[in-house]
Design an enzyme around this catalytic site. Structure first.
Site, short mmCIF file in Angstrom:
data_model
loop_
_atom_site.label_atom_id
_atom_site.label_comp_id
_atom_site.label_asym_id
_atom_site.label_seq_id
_atom_site.Cartn_x
_atom_site.Cartn_y
_atom_site.Cartn_z
N GLY A 10 0.91 -1.12 -0.02
CA GLY A 10 0.07 0.02 -0.05
C GLY A 10 0.76 1.27 0.04
O GLY A 10 2.20 1.38 -0.22
N SER A 124 -3.38 5.93 14.41
CA SER A 124 -3.98 7.28 13.54
C SER A 124 -4.41 8.25 14.54
O SER A 124 -4.83 7.97 15.61
CB SER A 124 -5.16 6.74 12.68
OG SER A 124 -5.74 8.06 12.44
N TYR A 148 -13.85 3.17 12.13
CA TYR A 148 -12.54 3.20 11.88
C TYR A 148 -11.40 3.47 13.10
O TYR A 148 -10.36 2.97 13.57
CB TYR A 148 -12.08 4.00 10.83
CG TYR A 148 -10.60 4.21 10.37
CD1 TYR A 148 -9.80 3.08 9.68
CD2 TYR A 148 -10.22 5.41 10.54
CE1 TYR A 148 -8.45 3.19 9.56
CE2 TYR A 148 -8.64 5.55 10.24
CZ TYR A 148 -8.07 4.60 9.64
OH TYR A 148 -6.47 4.90 9.57
N LYS A 152 -8.77 1.30 15.47
CA LYS A 152 -7.48 1.42 15.78
C LYS A 152 -7.12 1.45 17.42
O LYS A 152 -6.44 1.20 17.78
CB LYS A 152 -7.18 3.13 15.33
CG LYS A 152 -7.04 3.02 13.75
CD LYS A 152 -5.91 2.11 13.20
CE LYS A 152 -5.76 2.25 11.81
NZ LYS A 152 -4.98 1.44 11.15
N PRO A 292 -19.59 16.11 6.69
CA PRO A 292 -19.99 15.67 7.86
C PRO A 292 -18.78 14.76 8.51
O PRO A 292 -18.18 14.06 7.86
CB PRO A 292 -21.06 14.70 7.58
CG PRO A 292 -21.50 15.08 6.40
CD PRO A 292 -20.58 15.45 5.48
P1 NAD Z 1 -3.34 1.40 1.76
O1 NAD Z 1 -4.77 0.94 1.56
O2 NAD Z 1 -2.62 2.03 0.80
O3 NAD Z 1 -2.54 0.10 2.29
C1 NAD Z 1 -3.04 -0.80 3.06
C2 NAD Z 1 -2.53 -2.21 2.56
O4 NAD Z 1 -2.92 -3.21 3.33
C3 NAD Z 1 -3.11 -2.48 1.10
O5 NAD Z 1 -2.05 -2.72 0.21
C4 NAD Z 1 -4.17 -3.66 1.12
O6 NAD Z 1 -4.08 -4.22 0.06
C5 NAD Z 1 -3.45 -4.35 2.47
N1 NAD Z 1 -4.67 -4.88 3.28
C6 NAD Z 1 -5.85 -4.66 3.82
N2 NAD Z 1 -6.40 -5.48 4.28
C7 NAD Z 1 -5.43 -6.67 4.36
C8 NAD Z 1 -5.54 -7.97 5.12
N3 NAD Z 1 -6.80 -8.38 5.58
N4 NAD Z 1 -4.67 -8.71 4.72
C9 NAD Z 1 -3.51 -8.40 4.10
N5 NAD Z 1 -3.37 -7.06 3.56
C10 NAD Z 1 -4.33 -6.34 3.57
O7 NAD Z 1 -3.31 2.18 2.81
P2 NAD Z 1 -2.11 3.34 3.59
O8 NAD Z 1 -2.47 4.60 3.49
O9 NAD Z 1 -0.88 2.67 3.36
O10 NAD Z 1 -2.20 2.87 5.15
C11 NAD Z 1 -1.42 1.89 5.81
C12 NAD Z 1 -2.10 1.93 7.40
O11 NAD Z 1 -1.93 2.90 8.12
C13 NAD Z 1 -3.42 1.29 7.56
O12 NAD Z 1 -3.64 0.42 8.74
C14 NAD Z 1 -4.13 2.86 7.77
O13 NAD Z 1 -5.10 2.62 8.68
C15 NAD Z 1 -3.07 3.50 8.53
N6 NAD Z 1 -3.15 5.10 8.55
C16 NAD Z 1 -3.31 5.64 7.39
C17 NAD Z 1 -3.54 7.06 7.21
C18 NAD Z 1 -3.45 7.52 5.78
O14 NAD Z 1 -3.99 8.61 5.68
N7 NAD Z 1 -3.21 6.97 4.62
C19 NAD Z 1 -3.48 7.92 8.30
C20 NAD Z 1 -3.59 7.10 9.61
C21 NAD Z 1 -3.38 5.90 9.50
N1 UFG Z 2 -10.91 18.02 1.62
C1 UFG Z 2 -11.44 18.75 0.53
N2 UFG Z 2 -12.04 18.24 -0.20
C2 UFG Z 2 -11.69 16.85 -0.50
C3 UFG Z 2 -11.07 16.17 0.26
C4 UFG Z 2 -10.52 16.89 1.51
O1 UFG Z 2 -12.09 20.03 1.13
O2 UFG Z 2 -12.18 16.40 -1.56
C5 UFG Z 2 -10.40 18.88 2.96
C6 UFG Z 2 -11.09 18.06 4.11
O3 UFG Z 2 -12.33 18.97 4.52
C7 UFG Z 2 -10.12 18.52 5.28
C8 UFG Z 2 -8.86 18.43 4.47
O4 UFG Z 2 -9.23 18.28 3.22
O5 UFG Z 2 -10.41 19.74 5.74
C9 UFG Z 2 -7.87 16.94 4.56
O6 UFG Z 2 -8.81 15.85 4.58
P1 UFG Z 2 -8.45 14.43 4.15
O7 UFG Z 2 -9.55 13.60 3.63
O8 UFG Z 2 -7.32 14.49 3.33
O9 UFG Z 2 -7.94 13.85 5.49
P2 UFG Z 2 -8.65 13.83 6.96
O10 UFG Z 2 -8.00 14.89 7.86
O11 UFG Z 2 -9.91 13.97 6.84
O12 UFG Z 2 -8.39 12.30 7.43
C10 UFG Z 2 -7.23 11.81 7.32
C11 UFG Z 2 -7.30 10.20 7.15
C12 UFG Z 2 -7.89 9.65 8.32
C13 UFG Z 2 -7.16 9.70 9.38
C14 UFG Z 2 -6.81 11.19 9.46
C15 UFG Z 2 -6.10 11.28 10.87
O13 UFG Z 2 -8.22 10.34 5.86
O14 UFG Z 2 -7.80 8.07 8.04
O15 UFG Z 2 -6.48 11.80 8.54
O16 UFG Z 2 -4.79 11.03 10.57
F1 UFG Z 2 -7.61 9.23 10.33
#
Ligand code: NAD
Ligand code: UFG
Length: 333
Positions: A10, A124, A148, A152, A292
């Site tokens: 990922g 997160s 979600y 976590k 929301p």
């Molecule tokens: P991503 O979706 O790009 O990567 C996650 C990977 O996990 C994917 O490749 C998917 O195929 C794999 N996966 C999901 N379920 C699985 C399972 N049951 N078995 C094996 N593989 C599985 O997401 P990411 O942005 O790289 O996020 C990685 C981690 O970080 C996640 O746990 C996510 O919750 C956490 N996280 C992400 C963000 C963000 O904004 N990207 C913020 C905070 C936390």
């Molecule tokens: N936003 C827009 N337009 C869009 C998408 C986002 O205006 O099309 C704005 C949102 O309202 C927010 C900012 O951009 O103000 C960031 O939004 P994101 O959706 O990129 O990120 P969030 O802060 O909502 O959430 C992210 C991850 C969650 C994680 C959280 C805290 O999606 O998984 O950060 O780490 F939990």
């Protein structure tokens, strides 16, 4: 060290794999590809010129996972596998609990059976919920507002209980803020399946003509320009945080939480401005109603990671936007 990355194909996992391989670690990825593409493996190998191991599998398949842990002589696990769309988690909560919570239980059981007890977990900032004060430090109360976030927090609680019951465990829960940006090569970046929710991938789809324009969710927040403010952290800084946590854990048993953020917050318009500067493009956009569940602003106090792990985010919003632009441009062709 031999390190297993669940979810390593990922977005965050692939960048972490590059950093670990480039710093001399042997990386093995375990991923079911539900939100990633097999081509990422070649891309990681192209950047690193290293042989990266891969097993296609679900973390809920405990026996398969334990076999890989033993066969690959794994010394530590970084657990990134999970479903991560906040909105979807309210529509399909059981799918999220089954994948994220059950998947983590299965991983712990596989690690126990293979005799491995060093774990870095992708948590997160969403575990904090509505801010009582800002910046969030690690002591801020945790009250997530969606399934979600509750996934976590439940996993973190489980890991804390585990570390109390067995003092051999060395666990870090890394609370990421808003990961953005891409590797400087332009070969890997955020490549979500389906319609993205997050700001930067949405901008990417506007650039690539998949979406006509960016909807800005509200400009009536109590922030300087009225749009939401977030703590954007470059994904390669985040990758460095994983390595720093792994090194520190070697001499620090127990379960430890760390915020990984930059400590600054930027508005949607700030990010848009920097992206336009980096790309030389004008991104069509309009203001629509608030989304929301969105908070006006939040950001990290990341002093604990700096003090204990010696880690600090170094890259700027300009670095973030120029690396994202490179990735978006290359994925267009
Ligand atoms: P991503 O979706 O790009 O990567 C996650 C990977 O996990 C994917 O490749 C998917 O195929 C794999 N996966 C999901 N379920 C699985 C399972 N049951 N078995 C094996 N593989 C599985 O997401 P990411 O942005 O790289 O996020 C990685 C981690 O970080 C996640 O746990 C996510 O919750 C956490 N996280 C992400 C963000 C963000 O904004 N990207 C913020 C905070 C936390
Ligand atoms: N936003 C827009 N337009 C869009 C998408 C986002 O205006 O099309 C704005 C949102 O309202 C927010 C900012 O951009 O103000 C960031 O939004 P994101 O959706 O990129 O990120 P969030 O802060 O909502 O959430 C992210 C991850 C969650 C994680 C959280 C805290 O999606 O998984 O950060 O780490 F939990």
């Amino acid at each position: 060290m031999n390190i297993l990355l669940t979810g390593g194909m990922g977005y965050i996992g692939s960048h972490t794999a590059v950093l670990l391989a480039n710093t001399g670690h042997q990386v093995h990825i375990y991923d079911n590809l539900c939100n990633s593409s097999p081509s990422t493996l070649e891309r990681i190998q192209k950047i690193t010129s290293k042989d990266i191991g891969f097993t296609e599998g679900d973390v809920r398949d405990t026996e398969k996972l334990a076999d890989v842990l033993r066969k690959e002589k794994i010394g530590a696990v970084i657990h990134l596998a999970g479903l991560k769309a906040v909105g979807e988690s309210s529509q399909k909560p059981i799918e999220y609990y089954a994948n994220n919570v059950q998947g983590s239980i299965s991983l712990i059981q596989a690690m126990q059976s293979a005799g491995i007890n060093t774990l870095v977990f992708s948590s997160s900032a969403t575990v904090y919920g509505d801010p009582i004060y800002l910046p969030y430090d690690e002591e801020h109360p945790t009250k997530p507002t969606n399934p979600y976030g509750r996934n976590k927090l439940q996993i973190e609680d489980m890991l804390r209980d585990l570390s109390v019951s067995d003092k051999e465990w060395k666990i870090s829960c890394l609370r990421y803020f808003n990961p953005v940006g891409a590797h400087e090569s332009g070969h890997i970046g955020e490549d979500p399946n389906g319609i993205p929710n997050n700001l930067m991938p949405v901008i990417g789809q506007v650039v690539n003509g998949i979406l006509p324009s960016l909807n800005i969710f509200g400009n009536d927040y109590d922030t300087p320009d009225g749009t939401g403010k977030r703590d954007y952290i470059h994904v390669m800084d985040l990758a460095e945080g994983h390595l720093a946590a792994l090194v520190w854990l070697q001499s620090n048993p127990g379960c430890h939480n760390f915020n990984l953020g930059s400590g600054d917050s930027y508005s949607v318009l700030d990010l848009l401005y920097h992206f336009e500067q980096a790309s030389g493009l004008k991104i069509p956009h309009q203001v629509v109603g608030r989304r929301p569940g969105d908070l006006p602003e939040y950001y990290a106090k990341a002093d604990k990671a700096e003090k204990l792990l010696g880690w600090k985010a170094k890259k700027t919003l300009s670095d973030i936007c120029s690396s994202s632009w490179l990735w978006i441009k290359s994925s267009k062709n």
